[in-house]
Design an enzyme around this catalytic site. Structure first.
Site, PDB file in Angstrom:
ATOM      1  N   LYS A 208      13.296 135.778 -32.146  1.00  0.00           N
ATOM      2  CA  LYS A 208      14.543 136.157 -32.814  1.00  0.00           C
ATOM      3  C   LYS A 208      14.924 135.078 -33.822  1.00  0.00           C
ATOM      4  O   LYS A 208      14.560 133.903 -33.664  1.00  0.00           O
ATOM      5  CB  LYS A 208      15.659 136.371 -31.787  1.00  0.00           C
ATOM      6  CG  LYS A 208      16.204 135.106 -31.167  1.00  0.00           C
ATOM      7  CD  LYS A 208      17.532 135.347 -30.445  1.00  0.00           C
ATOM      8  CE  LYS A 208      18.069 134.026 -29.910  1.00  0.00           C
ATOM      9  NZ  LYS A 208      19.388 134.062 -29.322  1.00  0.00           N
TER      10      LYS A 208
ATOM     11  N   LYS B 283      19.042 129.498 -34.870  1.00  0.00           N
ATOM     12  CA  LYS B 283      19.197 128.182 -35.499  1.00  0.00           C
ATOM     13  C   LYS B 283      18.414 127.114 -34.756  1.00  0.00           C
ATOM     14  O   LYS B 283      18.184 126.039 -35.280  1.00  0.00           O
ATOM     15  CB  LYS B 283      20.669 127.801 -35.638  1.00  0.00           C
ATOM     16  CG  LYS B 283      21.462 127.854 -34.358  1.00  0.00           C
ATOM     17  CD  LYS B 283      22.970 127.859 -34.650  1.00  0.00           C
ATOM     18  CE  LYS B 283      23.718 128.515 -33.506  1.00  0.00           C
ATOM     19  NZ  LYS B 283      24.896 129.245 -33.893  1.00  0.00           N
TER      20      LYS B 283
ATOM     21  N   LYS C 206      16.370 127.438 -23.625  1.00  0.00           N
ATOM     22  CA  LYS C 206      16.930 126.238 -24.263  1.00  0.00           C
ATOM     23  C   LYS C 206      16.527 124.985 -23.501  1.00  0.00           C
ATOM     24  O   LYS C 206      16.243 123.952 -24.105  1.00  0.00           O
ATOM     25  CB  LYS C 206      18.460 126.327 -24.331  1.00  0.00           C
ATOM     26  CG  LYS C 206      18.963 127.308 -25.371  1.00  0.00           C
ATOM     27  CD  LYS C 206      20.447 127.103 -25.619  1.00  0.00           C
ATOM     28  CE  LYS C 206      20.997 128.087 -26.640  1.00  0.00           C
ATOM     29  NZ  LYS C 206      22.446 127.943 -26.816  1.00  0.00           N
TER      30      LYS C 206
HETATM   31  P1  TYM Z   1      25.626 132.512 -30.783  1.00  0.00           P
HETATM   32  O1  TYM Z   1      26.432 131.625 -31.642  1.00  0.00           O
HETATM   33  O2  TYM Z   1      24.314 132.001 -30.291  1.00  0.00           O
HETATM   34  O3  TYM Z   1      25.360 133.926 -31.470  1.00  0.00           O
HETATM   35  C1  TYM Z   1      26.422 134.636 -32.051  1.00  0.00           C
HETATM   36  C2  TYM Z   1      26.136 136.126 -32.118  1.00  0.00           C
HETATM   37  O4  TYM Z   1      25.024 136.400 -32.968  1.00  0.00           O
HETATM   38  C3  TYM Z   1      24.101 137.224 -32.290  1.00  0.00           C
HETATM   39  N1  TYM Z   1      22.744 136.862 -32.718  1.00  0.00           N
HETATM   40  C4  TYM Z   1      21.841 137.751 -33.155  1.00  0.00           C
HETATM   41  N2  TYM Z   1      21.892 139.073 -33.324  1.00  0.00           N
HETATM   42  C5  TYM Z   1      20.797 139.683 -33.805  1.00  0.00           C
HETATM   43  N3  TYM Z   1      19.656 139.024 -34.133  1.00  0.00           N
HETATM   44  C6  TYM Z   1      19.564 137.690 -33.983  1.00  0.00           C
HETATM   45  N4  TYM Z   1      18.469 137.052 -34.333  1.00  0.00           N
HETATM   46  C7  TYM Z   1      20.688 136.984 -33.466  1.00  0.00           C
HETATM   47  N5  TYM Z   1      20.954 135.683 -33.204  1.00  0.00           N
HETATM   48  C8  TYM Z   1      22.222 135.626 -32.742  1.00  0.00           C
HETATM   49  C9  TYM Z   1      24.311 136.927 -30.816  1.00  0.00           C
HETATM   50  O5  TYM Z   1      23.884 138.005 -30.018  1.00  0.00           O
HETATM   51  C10 TYM Z   1      25.792 136.739 -30.750  1.00  0.00           C
HETATM   52  O6  TYM Z   1      26.456 137.994 -30.636  1.00  0.00           O
HETATM   53  N6  TYM Z   1      26.914 133.069 -26.118  1.00  0.00           N
HETATM   54  C11 TYM Z   1      27.372 133.584 -27.409  1.00  0.00           C
HETATM   55  C12 TYM Z   1      28.716 133.028 -27.821  1.00  0.00           C
HETATM   56  C13 TYM Z   1      29.794 133.413 -26.881  1.00  0.00           C
HETATM   57  C14 TYM Z   1      30.297 134.714 -26.645  1.00  0.00           C
HETATM   58  C15 TYM Z   1      31.319 134.568 -25.677  1.00  0.00           C
HETATM   59  C16 TYM Z   1      30.006 135.977 -27.155  1.00  0.00           C
HETATM   60  C17 TYM Z   1      30.481 132.564 -26.085  1.00  0.00           C
HETATM   61  N7  TYM Z   1      31.403 133.248 -25.367  1.00  0.00           N
HETATM   62  C18 TYM Z   1      32.026 135.656 -25.211  1.00  0.00           C
HETATM   63  C19 TYM Z   1      30.721 137.066 -26.663  1.00  0.00           C
HETATM   64  C20 TYM Z   1      31.711 136.909 -25.711  1.00  0.00           C
HETATM   65  C21 TYM Z   1      26.270 133.250 -28.405  1.00  0.00           C
HETATM   66  O7  TYM Z   1      25.124 133.330 -28.116  1.00  0.00           O
HETATM   67  O8  TYM Z   1      26.600 132.843 -29.594  1.00  0.00           O
END
Ligand code: TYM
Length: 337
Positions: free
Chosen positions: A199, A202, A116
């Site tokens: 992957k 967004k 990022k």
């Molecule tokens: P975020 O919002 O980026 O992603 C949310 C969830 O979607 C999954 N994900 C995917 N899975 C498969 N293929 C993809 N292309 C793909 N893109 C996103 C991510 O693995 C995630 O599970 N850091 C976390 C948010 C968070 C969190 C936490 C999660 C904050 N605190 C505590 C678990 C526990 C995140 O990346 O969100």
């Protein structure tokens, strides 16, 4: 007496007006199933969202929209605790304590930060983006979660959480449950339809390869028909040689609840066009009811806010208990009430 259900926690950032198919497959689908067997906490990671610049009114709107999408996809707020991270102050408070236990070098190795920050330019990246994984560790540890269902991209953050929990426990005495990542192996990563080596995310430069839950069905179908594949025309699963096709086969198998082999068998010899057409139907068939229900829920924002408020109360009770123990163990003098 019945055993208490194992504790589970997961969250997503409300940083777009729609979740995408990677979020749905990598997270929401398993959340929905796991809420049956777990005491589940699901949240909107708005504190994480502001690690990159957000327009305030849009962040508020996207927080409601993401909540509505969770519910529409099957998260039941009367069974699972569904809340907004910023409505539980203990998240920011525990993150501070964990920041002091994290090595600078350790935090510097987090690949999501590196990716990022590279996109924004190192100078523009905030310190909040750098400490993002430590806040995430706090999210998990506050609820003493055992299982953390996330996509493959989050594995490193869960490892850091385990390390920090272990470090705190050995220094200050047993306080935190050490969590396990709960990653569904093959299906854990969905790739961009235009750029199948990345992957689905967004933050991609172009959105042509992203399937949004809130896209119109026509738009979704068009994106699938235009997905990048390869020129040999043979339907078989080969992640290395045919990443675009492998991604389509994976999506098909998961959403249609069948094996990749059975999809390959059905479309072998049929060419990519037929496969894509059938896949478009499967994806639209899955997402359209979610989109429609989300729009219905958004008609009553007051009700969404009320549900979130009630759920935040339960989250606060659990989180505050852990934070009180942590403050005590690290030696803070408690306020006399
Ligand atoms: P975020 O919002 O980026 O992603 C949310 C969830 O979607 C999954 N994900 C995917 N899975 C498969 N293929 C993809 N292309 C793909 N893109 C996103 C991510 O693995 C995630 O599970 N850091 C976390 C948010 C968070 C969190 C936490 C999660 C904050 N605190 C505590 C678990 C526990 C995140 O990346 O969100």
């Amino acid at each position: 007496m019945t055993e208490p259900k194992p504790r589970l926690l997961s969250g997503m950032q409300p940083s777009a007006d729609s979740l995408h198919l990677g979020n749905y497959i990598g997270a929401l689908l398993s959340w929905k199933a796991l809420q049956e067997t777990h005491d589940a906490f699901f949240f909107l990671a708005d504190l994480h969202a502001i690690t990159v610049p957000q327009e305030p009114e849009l962040l508020r709107a996207n927080t409601r929209r993401t909540t509505a999408q969770y519910i529409a996809a099957g998260i039941d707020p009367s069974r699972s605790t569904l809340f907004v991270q910023s409505q539980v102050p203990a998240h920011a408070e525990l993150a501070w304590v964990l920041n002091t236990l994290t090595g600078f070098g350790e935090a510097s190795r987090m690949t999501q930060f590196k990716d990022k920050a590279a996109k924004q330019g190192q100078e523009a990246a905030s310190v909040g983006l750098f400490t993002y994984p430590i806040l995430q560790a706090g999210d998990i540890l506050l609820y003493q979660a055992v299982d953390v269902p996330v996509g493959e991209d989050q594995r490193q953050h869960i490892e850091l959480t385990r390390d920090l929990a272990g470090r705190f426990n050995s220094r200050f005495g047993d306080t935190f449950t050490v969590p396990k990542p709960y990653i569904l192996k093959d299906t854990a990563k969905i790739f961009d339809l235009q750029n199948p080596s990345s992957k689905m995310s967004k933050s991609a430069e172009s959105h042509a390869g992203l399937i949004w839950l809130m896209d119109e069905p026509k738009v979704t179908a068009k994106k699938i028909m235009r997905a990048v594949t390869d020129t040999d025309g043979e339907v078989r699963y080969d992640r290395e040689a045919k990443p675009g096709l492998a991604n389509l086969l994976t999506i098909f198998a998961i959403l249609d609840n069948r094996s990749i082999e059975s999809v390959v068998e059905e479309f072998a010899g049929g060419g990519y066009g037929a496969l894509k057409k059938a896949l478009a139907e499967v994806v639209v068939g899955t997402l359209e009811p979610i989109r429609a229900r989300t729009l219905e829920l958004l008609d009553d924002p007051g009700e969404l806010d009320r549900i979130l408020g009630l759920n935040a109360e339960r989250a606060n009770e659990v989180a505050q208990q852990t934070l009180d123990t942590v403050y005590d163990r690290v030696g803070f003098l408690r306020r006399v009430r």
